[in-house]
Design a protein around this motif. Structure first.
Motif, PDB file in Angstrom:
ATOM      1  N   GLU A   1     120.149  18.480  40.523  1.00 38.00           N
ATOM      2  CA  GLU A   1     119.533  18.844  39.240  1.00 38.00           C
ATOM      3  C   GLU A   1     118.520  17.823  38.755  1.00 38.00           C
ATOM      4  OE1 GLU A   1     122.096  21.103  36.481  1.00 38.00           O
ATOM      5  OE2 GLU A   1     123.724  20.258  37.669  1.00 38.00           O
TER       6      GLU A   1
ATOM      7  N   PRO B   1     130.330  17.839  39.141  1.00 38.34           N
ATOM      8  CA  PRO B   1     128.904  18.128  39.315  1.00 38.34           C
ATOM      9  C   PRO B   1     128.472  17.819  40.752  1.00 38.34           C
ATOM     10  CG  PRO B   1     129.254  16.787  37.351  1.00 38.34           C
ATOM     11  CD  PRO B   1     130.567  16.909  38.033  1.00 38.34           C
TER      12      PRO B   1
ATOM     13  N   MET C   1     123.538  -8.736  28.042  1.00 32.29           N
ATOM     14  CA  MET C   1     124.945  -8.346  27.881  1.00 32.29           C
ATOM     15  C   MET C   1     125.591  -9.098  26.719  1.00 32.29           C
ATOM     16  SD  MET C   1     127.297 -10.780  28.795  1.00 32.29           S
ATOM     17  CE  MET C   1     128.782 -10.020  29.348  1.00 32.29           C
TER      18      MET C   1
ATOM     19  N   ASP D   1     124.353  -7.264  23.376  1.00 34.63           N
ATOM     20  CA  ASP D   1     124.429  -5.802  23.304  1.00 34.63           C
ATOM     21  C   ASP D   1     125.123  -5.293  22.042  1.00 34.63           C
ATOM     22  OD1 ASP D   1     124.163  -3.102  24.382  1.00 34.63           O
ATOM     23  OD2 ASP D   1     126.333  -3.202  24.568  1.00 34.63           O
ATOM     24  N   GLN D   2     126.287  -5.893  21.735  1.00 37.95           N
ATOM     25  CA  GLN D   2     127.036  -5.380  20.575  1.00 37.95           C
ATOM     26  C   GLN D   2     126.275  -5.578  19.264  1.00 37.95           C
ATOM     27  OE1 GLN D   2     131.084  -5.529  19.994  1.00 37.95           O
ATOM     28  NE2 GLN D   2     131.645  -5.827  22.136  1.00 37.95           N
TER      29      GLN D   2
ATOM     30  N   LYS E   1     123.419  -3.034  19.133  1.00 42.59           N
ATOM     31  CA  LYS E   1     123.876  -1.676  18.831  1.00 42.59           C
ATOM     32  C   LYS E   1     123.811  -1.420  17.329  1.00 42.59           C
ATOM     33  CE  LYS E   1     125.116   0.073  22.870  1.00 42.59           C
ATOM     34  NZ  LYS E   1     126.303  -0.381  23.595  1.00 42.59           N
TER      35      LYS E   1
ATOM     36  N   GLU F   1     119.967  10.373  20.235  1.00 41.44           N
ATOM     37  CA  GLU F   1     121.091   9.905  21.039  1.00 41.44           C
ATOM     38  C   GLU F   1     121.370   8.425  20.791  1.00 41.44           C
ATOM     39  OE1 GLU F   1     121.810   9.843  25.834  1.00 41.44           O
ATOM     40  OE2 GLU F   1     120.061  10.877  25.056  1.00 41.44           O
TER      41      GLU F   1
ATOM     42  N   PRO G   1     122.358   4.679  21.776  1.00 45.62           N
ATOM     43  CA  PRO G   1     122.062   3.995  23.035  1.00 45.62           C
ATOM     44  C   PRO G   1     123.331   3.661  23.807  1.00 45.62           C
ATOM     45  CG  PRO G   1     121.854   2.481  21.206  1.00 45.62           C
ATOM     46  CD  PRO G   1     122.119   3.830  20.617  1.00 45.62           C
ATOM     47  N   SER G   2     123.225   3.677  25.136  1.00 45.42           N
ATOM     48  CA  SER G   2     124.333   3.153  25.924  1.00 45.42           C
ATOM     49  C   SER G   2     123.760   2.060  26.819  1.00 45.42           C
ATOM     50  CB  SER G   2     125.023   4.237  26.732  1.00 45.42           C
ATOM     51  OG  SER G   2     124.193   4.647  27.789  1.00 45.42           O
ATOM     52  N   PHE G   3     124.626   1.131  27.203  1.00 44.31           N
ATOM     53  CA  PHE G   3     124.131  -0.060  27.880  1.00 44.31           C
ATOM     54  C   PHE G   3     124.721  -0.204  29.267  1.00 44.31           C
ATOM     55  CE2 PHE G   3     124.899  -4.668  28.725  1.00 44.31           C
ATOM     56  CZ  PHE G   3     123.584  -5.014  28.966  1.00 44.31           C
ATOM     57  N   TYR G   4     123.857  -0.344  30.264  1.00 41.23           N
ATOM     58  CA  TYR G   4     124.303  -0.681  31.602  1.00 41.23           C
ATOM     59  C   TYR G   4     123.194  -1.473  32.245  1.00 41.23           C
ATOM     60  CZ  TYR G   4     121.073   2.753  33.462  1.00 41.23           C
ATOM     61  OH  TYR G   4     119.936   3.435  33.795  1.00 41.23           O
ATOM     62  N   MET G   5     123.543  -2.509  32.935  1.00 43.01           N
ATOM     63  CA  MET G   5     122.518  -3.352  33.535  1.00 43.01           C
ATOM     64  C   MET G   5     123.090  -4.132  34.697  1.00 43.01           C
ATOM     65  SD  MET G   5     120.017  -5.649  31.321  1.00 43.01           S
ATOM     66  CE  MET G   5     118.296  -5.505  31.660  1.00 43.01           C
TER      67      MET G   5
END
Lengths: 85, 485
Positions: free
Chosen positions: B44, B77, B223, B226-227, B230, B321, B323-327
């Motif tokens: 997709e 999925p 990191m 991040d908090q 947010k 939306e 935010p979400s955090f990934y790194m």
């Protein structure tokens, strides 16, 4: 294929519930949206892989293969792992 | 051994059947194999869907219906199923061709990495990086030592007298002499500001930034914050454009493209325009408040406060939306000198090609504005808000310059300080207002380009009122408290 039977799910906990230094094998992902799921898949968070939680605060840091990743609590709790002793 | 590794990764039957059906239907040349294209569809991929809709004409409907039909075969999925299969194959190959040595103790790099990510040790490390990297190196060395040398020695004593002499000798018309070598002349002001004030500051900043960037420190900082981020509607990832904004906010606005959601991009652009001073401006501000540590602390607290409060409110107001955090946290590395130099050089080149023409243009606009009287009118208009915040009318000129470039305006204030026209309180109020004041014209254009006309203009109007409003509050507060900085 990783097995997803019901008994298995009972011993499985979100990554966010491991303690630093604990290992687990990824059982399944339960992300909120399709985007979050894609993000996790794209960085290689895939069932069957083993992870080591490095730290919990201020963000979750885990080791996956030879790489470290940082994620927020929401993503960390969408990764469900089977703790490995 | 290589023959163990099949070229294509095989999937289970339903998926393979579906793939061959799709491959047969795909006619257009996507410049990748039909199998890859079909796999992208099953995962997709939105871009691939768009291409198929455009290029496969009547076959598109059939293609989409095949994809819909296969989905219920799996409880997860398809992207998930495919990734898992690929990962298994990759692990198998990796296991067959690599051996992993036993690792002993953590090692000094890992220990340093953990320290940087530790909330209690990480804070002091951040302060140390800021103090030595920004304050000492960029502020004291770049904006102090180097600027003083270029300003006083090179330009004031040697170049400017030559410019003025040559122009006086060869240019017969006083109007043209003003344009080239007058008080606001292209050579005596535009060229001098660009080379003697701005260049040393951005060069030292980009150098420090390249070292920090190449060491792998930024993801660890991300990191860590991040908090906190947010709370202002951003994720830790935004720390990269925001720190780069301390160098050049225009460049940083372009870098907000790396943020994943539109909401984050708008909030980051807004904060860059309002509360993040660029290196040139910060260099001049550090020079202005040089002998007034208390003033510097007040300036810093006000700007940090505005950053947090406005960010917090913006995150409450903005829909979209969360935010979400990934790194990825790459291993720490010792920066390679050649890489650092190359990065610094290419960023400086970009900056300079952008800034030098604008400085020249600003000189020309001021010249035209002075001749036609438009400039005088705007300055008189600005004198009102400037007086409300307790500043001498002369500083209105600096604020108008500030729009052509923020650093240009700050440098104008520096001239006023040298002439002894500003006391401590006025300096602090002026620095606060100018930091928050409208971004330079380059950044305004970049905001419009990246965020659209409506958002770009709305931000600027808000900032115009907000900056003077905050300046006024600081002025009143200092007076009420009876502080003399």
């Amino acid at each position: 294929m990783v097995q997803y039977d019901k008994d298995d799910k009972k011993q499985v906990v979100p990554l966010s519930e491991l303690k630093p230094g604990e290992k687990g094998q990824i059982a399944y992902l339960q992300a909120k949206g399709k985007n979050q799921m894609q993000k996790l898949l794209s960085i290689g968070v895939i069932p069957g892989m083993s992870v080591l939680l490095v730290q919990r605060f201020p963000s979750y840091v885990f080791k996956l293969g030879h790489t470290q990743f940082a994620v927020d609590k929401e993503l960390a709790s969408s990764i469900h792992v089977k703790p490995v002793k | 051994m290589l023959r163990d590794f099949v070229k294509n990764i095989g999937y289970d039957d339903p998926l393979e059947i579906c793939l061959s059906e799709l491959e047969a239907l795909l006619q257009y040349n996507y410049r990748i194999s039909k199998r890859s294209a079909a796999l992208l569809l099953l995962q997709e991929d939105p871009e691939m869907f768009e291409l198929v809709r455009k290029n496969e004409a009547e076959r598109a409907e059939k293609i989409f219906s095949i994809i819909e039909k296969i989905k219920p075969h799996y409880s997860y999925p398809l992207a998930y199923i495919i990734s898992e299969r690929r990962q298994r194959e990759a692990s198998r190959i990796a296991a067959a061709v690599t051996t992993v040595g036993k690792k002993g103790s953590l090692g000094i790099k890992e220990a340093l990495s953990r320290a940087m990510m530790n909330p209690f040790i990480g804070g002091p490390i951040l302060l140390a990086v800021m103090y030595y990297g920004l304050y000492k190196f960029v502020g004291n060395f770049g904006a102090g030592v180097v600027v003083d040398f270029l300003e006083d020695k090179v330009f004031d004593q040697h170049l400017n007298p030559v410019f003025i002499d040559v122009v006086n000798r060869f240019v017969p018309y006083p109007v043209l002499r003003d344009l080239i070598a007058g008080d606001y002349g292209i050579l005596t002001l535009g060229f001098r500001y660009a080379f003697a004030i701005v260049l040393p500051i951005v060069a030292t900043f980009f150098f420090a930034f390249a070292i920090i960037e190449d060491s792998g420190y930024l993801p660890r900082l991300a990191m860590l914050v991040d908090q906190i981020f947010k709370k202002i509607g951003l994720s830790g990832r935004a720390v990269i454009p925001l720190v780069l904004g301390l160098g050049c906010s225009t460049m940083a606005t372009m870098v907000t493209r790396t943020l994943p959601t539109k909401r984050e991009r708008i909030i980051a652009t807004f904060l860059l325009a309002l509360a993040i001073p660029c290196s040139a401006q910060m260099g001049v501000i550090l020079a202005l408040l040089e002998s007034r540590p208390l003033g510097l602390i007040i300036w810093l607290s006000v700007i940090v406060g505005v950053f947090m409060i406005v960010g917090f409110l913006a995150s409450k107001i903005m829909p979209g939306e969360l935010p979400s955090f990934y790194m990825e946290i790459p291993p720490l590395r010792f920066p390679q000198p050649s890489n650092v130099l190359r990065k610094t050089w290419s960023r400086m080149k970009w900056y300079f090609l952008e800034v030098l023409p604008l400085f020249m243009l600003a000189s020309v606009l001021i010249w035209v504005g002075k001749i036609t009287g438009v400039f005088g009118f705007l300055v008189r208009l600005l004198e009102h808000p400037v007086r409300w915040i307790g500043l001498p009318s002369e500083s209105a000129v600096a604020f108008l310059f500030g729009f052509f470039r923020r650093d240009y305006g700050a440098a104008g204030l520096y001239d006023l300080k040298t002439q002894g026209l500003l006391n401590g309180n006025q300096l602090v109020v002026a620095c606060v207002t100018l930091t928050l004041f409208l971004p330079c014209i380059a950044q305004l254009l970049m905001n419009i380009k990246e965020r659209g006309m409506r958002v770009g203009v709305a931000m600027s109007v808000f900032i115009l009122f907000f900056s003077f409003g905050t300046g006024w509050l600081v002025y009143v507060a200092l007076n009420l408290l009876g502080l003399n900085l």
